[in-house]
Design a protein around this motif. Structure first.
Motif, mmCIF file in Angstrom:
data_model
loop_
_atom_site.group_PDB
_atom_site.id
_atom_site.type_symbol
_atom_site.label_atom_id
_atom_site.label_comp_id
_atom_site.label_asym_id
_atom_site.label_seq_id
_atom_site.Cartn_x
_atom_site.Cartn_y
_atom_site.Cartn_z
ATOM 1 N N LEU A 125 0.834 -1.207 0.000
ATOM 2 C CA LEU A 125 0.000 0.000 0.000
ATOM 3 C C LEU A 125 0.869 1.259 0.000
ATOM 4 C CD1 LEU A 125 -2.769 -1.019 2.566
ATOM 5 C CD2 LEU A 125 -3.032 -0.768 0.091
ATOM 6 N N MET A 126 1.989 1.214 0.733
ATOM 7 C CA MET A 126 2.899 2.356 0.779
ATOM 8 C C MET A 126 3.509 2.603 -0.601
ATOM 9 S SD MET A 126 5.847 2.967 3.690
ATOM 10 C CE MET A 126 5.027 1.810 4.780
ATOM 11 N N THR A 127 3.875 1.526 -1.283
ATOM 12 C CA THR A 127 4.439 1.655 -2.630
ATOM 13 C C THR A 127 3.427 2.278 -3.574
ATOM 14 O OG1 THR A 127 5.869 -0.279 -2.275
ATOM 15 C CG2 THR A 127 5.469 0.396 -4.549
ATOM 16 N N ILE A 135 6.703 11.141 -3.392
ATOM 17 C CA ILE A 135 7.427 10.934 -2.132
ATOM 18 C C ILE A 135 7.643 12.271 -1.455
ATOM 19 C CG2 ILE A 135 9.596 10.151 -1.120
ATOM 20 C CD1 ILE A 135 9.835 8.189 -3.468
ATOM 21 N N PRO A 136 7.223 12.404 -0.188
ATOM 22 C CA PRO A 136 7.446 13.674 0.525
ATOM 23 C C PRO A 136 8.939 13.997 0.621
ATOM 24 C CG PRO A 136 5.891 12.280 1.710
ATOM 25 C CD PRO A 136 6.491 11.435 0.628
ATOM 26 N N ALA A 137 9.277 15.219 0.253
ATOM 27 C CA ALA A 137 10.659 15.696 0.399
ATOM 28 C C ALA A 137 10.717 16.509 1.688
ATOM 29 C CB ALA A 137 11.054 16.549 -0.807
ATOM 30 N N LEU A 138 11.245 15.907 2.739
ATOM 31 C CA LEU A 138 11.192 16.524 4.062
ATOM 32 C C LEU A 138 12.087 17.745 4.190
ATOM 33 C CD1 LEU A 138 11.083 13.328 6.278
ATOM 34 C CD2 LEU A 138 9.199 14.601 5.262
ATOM 35 N N ASP A 139 12.961 17.998 3.180
ATOM 36 C CA ASP A 139 13.836 19.167 3.258
ATOM 37 C C ASP A 139 13.314 20.321 2.399
ATOM 38 O OD1 ASP A 139 14.231 17.872 0.895
ATOM 39 O OD2 ASP A 139 16.407 18.083 0.884
ATOM 40 N N GLN A 248 12.547 1.642 3.179
ATOM 41 C CA GLN A 248 13.283 2.544 4.058
ATOM 42 C C GLN A 248 12.359 3.154 5.114
ATOM 43 O OE1 GLN A 248 14.846 5.262 1.143
ATOM 44 N NE2 GLN A 248 16.705 4.064 0.783
ATOM 45 N N THR A 249 11.169 3.553 4.690
ATOM 46 C CA THR A 249 10.201 4.158 5.611
ATOM 47 C C THR A 249 9.768 3.153 6.678
ATOM 48 O OG1 THR A 249 9.382 5.588 3.834
ATOM 49 C CG2 THR A 249 7.971 5.337 5.776
ATOM 50 N N THR A 250 9.567 1.897 6.270
ATOM 51 C CA THR A 250 9.177 0.854 7.218
ATOM 52 C C THR A 250 10.283 0.621 8.240
ATOM 53 O OG1 THR A 250 7.807 -0.237 5.541
ATOM 54 C CG2 THR A 250 8.462 -1.550 7.452
ATOM 55 N N ALA A 251 11.538 0.550 7.763
ATOM 56 C CA ALA A 251 12.661 0.349 8.679
ATOM 57 C C ALA A 251 12.780 1.508 9.667
ATOM 58 C CB ALA A 251 13.959 0.196 7.887
ATOM 59 N N GLU A 252 12.561 2.732 9.179
ATOM 60 C CA GLU A 252 12.641 3.899 10.060
ATOM 61 C C GLU A 252 11.489 3.936 11.060
ATOM 62 O OE1 GLU A 252 12.659 7.058 7.278
ATOM 63 O OE2 GLU A 252 14.724 6.699 6.598
ATOM 64 N N ALA A 253 10.349 3.318 10.687
ATOM 65 C CA ALA A 253 9.167 3.335 11.563
ATOM 66 C C ALA A 253 9.268 2.335 12.702
ATOM 67 C CB ALA A 253 7.906 3.057 10.746
ATOM 68 N N LEU A 309 0.930 -2.028 9.784
ATOM 69 C CA LEU A 309 2.235 -2.029 10.449
ATOM 70 C C LEU A 309 2.075 -2.303 11.942
ATOM 71 C CD1 LEU A 309 4.139 0.971 8.809
ATOM 72 C CD2 LEU A 309 4.666 -1.452 8.569
ATOM 73 N N SER A 310 1.073 -1.677 12.553
ATOM 74 C CA SER A 310 0.829 -1.886 13.978
ATOM 75 C C SER A 310 0.440 -3.328 14.262
ATOM 76 C CB SER A 310 -0.270 -0.933 14.468
ATOM 77 O OG SER A 310 0.122 0.413 14.291
ATOM 78 N N LEU A 311 -0.437 -3.903 13.438
ATOM 79 C CA LEU A 311 -0.854 -5.298 13.635
ATOM 80 C C LEU A 311 0.331 -6.245 13.496
ATOM 81 C CD1 LEU A 311 -4.277 -5.539 11.743
ATOM 82 C CD2 LEU A 311 -3.886 -5.837 14.182
#
Length: 372
Positions: A125-127, A135-139, A248-253, A309-311
């Motif tokens: 779903l994230m993909t 993709i959000p550019a946080l900078d 990457q987002t999953t690993a960071e989460a 992800l929580s489940l």
């Protein structure tokens, strides 16, 4: 207004339906993964239920009784060899067939399949979300709206402008304020909490320009607002790039999710009913889904990502009664060279199940306490 009226005002019928659908799909695929790995190894599955409680509909197919049950809260699979076998005289004994006869790695595969399915669903779903929405550019900060008659409008700021620097400094990917790490795009808020001369480097139509102004956070005691709505800039992404970013987002989460669960258990053991934005109960979940349903379908997708992800990670917590607890018992048995006795397993599972039920009650009580 009564508590029930307050709760009803926070939820919507459409939101409730979406909540049931999102949770239902996540649970169905979780149990389907357990079912598939058991059948793959030749273990019979007696029943597969969508929902809990009294059975409304049932149909036998491929050696399994498929059920639809009354309560739309989860589901279950009944795999042969996971529960004690009934012996002579109404006694029960350790199972020896089906799941119980599998080697340790086979048991772990069956138990791990459910959480992994939720994890795969979240990444999928994230993909899809990143490839469709970008993709959000946080900078980089994108100005999404400018209030009529505001200071921002008088400065010439427009929706679609992208802020790339604040007072000559690039927006960092992350900032730390009061011990909390936040995305860099939120640093614009911190810039406006102090008085003085401010400079925004703004990109518009491929060209950069500087917007300079004097700023006072308060005038005659009243808080001043720049008058913009903003968020992270969004960059288009191909499917492969979106997939890599999802991983990457999953690993960071993961650390954030584990901290949230750790905080939940700390609050549970101290009976702390104060609100926690990181973990919410069924009412809070339905409220979030109701809000997302008003925004866009992609907002619902983002809720589904967080829920899966929580489940996935909650079920891997090594508490008996959860998949992680069952995996722990399998590994303990493998290390001992023999499984735990039936009496030992029953005591551990009952204690674990009681803990999970108490935790669920605590979450619901804390959820409802917000409305008092």
């Amino acid at each position: 207004m009564s508590i029930l009226q307050s709760i009803g005002a926070a939820l919507t019928p459409v939101g409730l339906l979406w909540t049931l659908l999102i949770i239902g799909v996540a649970t169905f695929l979780h149990e389907l993964a357990h079912y598939a790995l058991a059948k793959r190894q030749g273990v019979p599955v007696k029943s597969f239920s969508v929902g809990m409680g009294p059975v409304l509909l049932r149909r036998a197919w491929r050696g399994t009784e498929w059920r639809i049950s009354l309560l739309p809260i989860g589901g279950y699979v009944e795999i042969e060899g996971m529960a004690p076998e009934e012996g002579p005289g109404g006694t029960y004994r350790q199972p020896t067939r089906g799941f119980a006869a599998l080697p340790a790695w086979g048991k772990v595969a069956v138990l791990l399949a459910g959480p992994l399915m939720n994890l795969v669903l979240a990444i999928g779903l994230m993909t899809a979300n990143f490839s469709a929405q970008g993709i959000p550019a946080l900078d980089r900060v994108r100005i999404e709206s400018v209030r009529e008659g505001s200071r921002a409008q008088s400065l010439g700021l427009r929706p679609g402008d992208v802020v790339t620097a604040l007072n000559g400094r690039d927006i960092a990917e992350t900032i730390t304020v009061s011990g909390q790490t936040r995305p860099g795009w939120e640093s614009l808020r911190d810039l406006l909490t102090t008085p003085g001369r401010k400079t925004l480097t703004v990109e518009r139509g491929g060209a950069a320009q500087e917007v300079t102004f004097d700023w006072r956070p308060r005038v005659n005691g009243a808080r001043q607002l720049l008058g913009i709505g903003y968020g992270p800039d969004v960059q288009p992404a191909s499917v492969p790039t979106a997939f890599v970013t999802s991983l990457q987002t999953t690993a960071e989460a993961v650390p954030q999710i584990l901290r949230a669960f750790g905080n939940l258990f700390a609050r549970f053991f101290t009976l702390d009913l104060s609100r926690d934005e990181n973990v919410t109960g069924p009412i809070g979940t339905a409220e979030v889904v109701s809000q997302a349903a008003r925004v866009s379908p992609w907002a619902l997708v983002q809720v589904a990502i967080l829920l899966n992800l929580s489940l996935a990670f909650f079920n891997l917590i090594p508490i008996p009664g959860l998949d992680g607890g069952r995996i722990m018992l399998v590994l303990v048995g493998a290390l001992r060279g023999r499984p735990l006795s039936l009496a030992q397993e029953q005591v551990i599972n009952v204690a674990g199940f009681a803990l999970v039920m108490l935790l669920m009650v605590f979450v619901v009580v804390r959820d409802v306490s917000r409305f008092f």
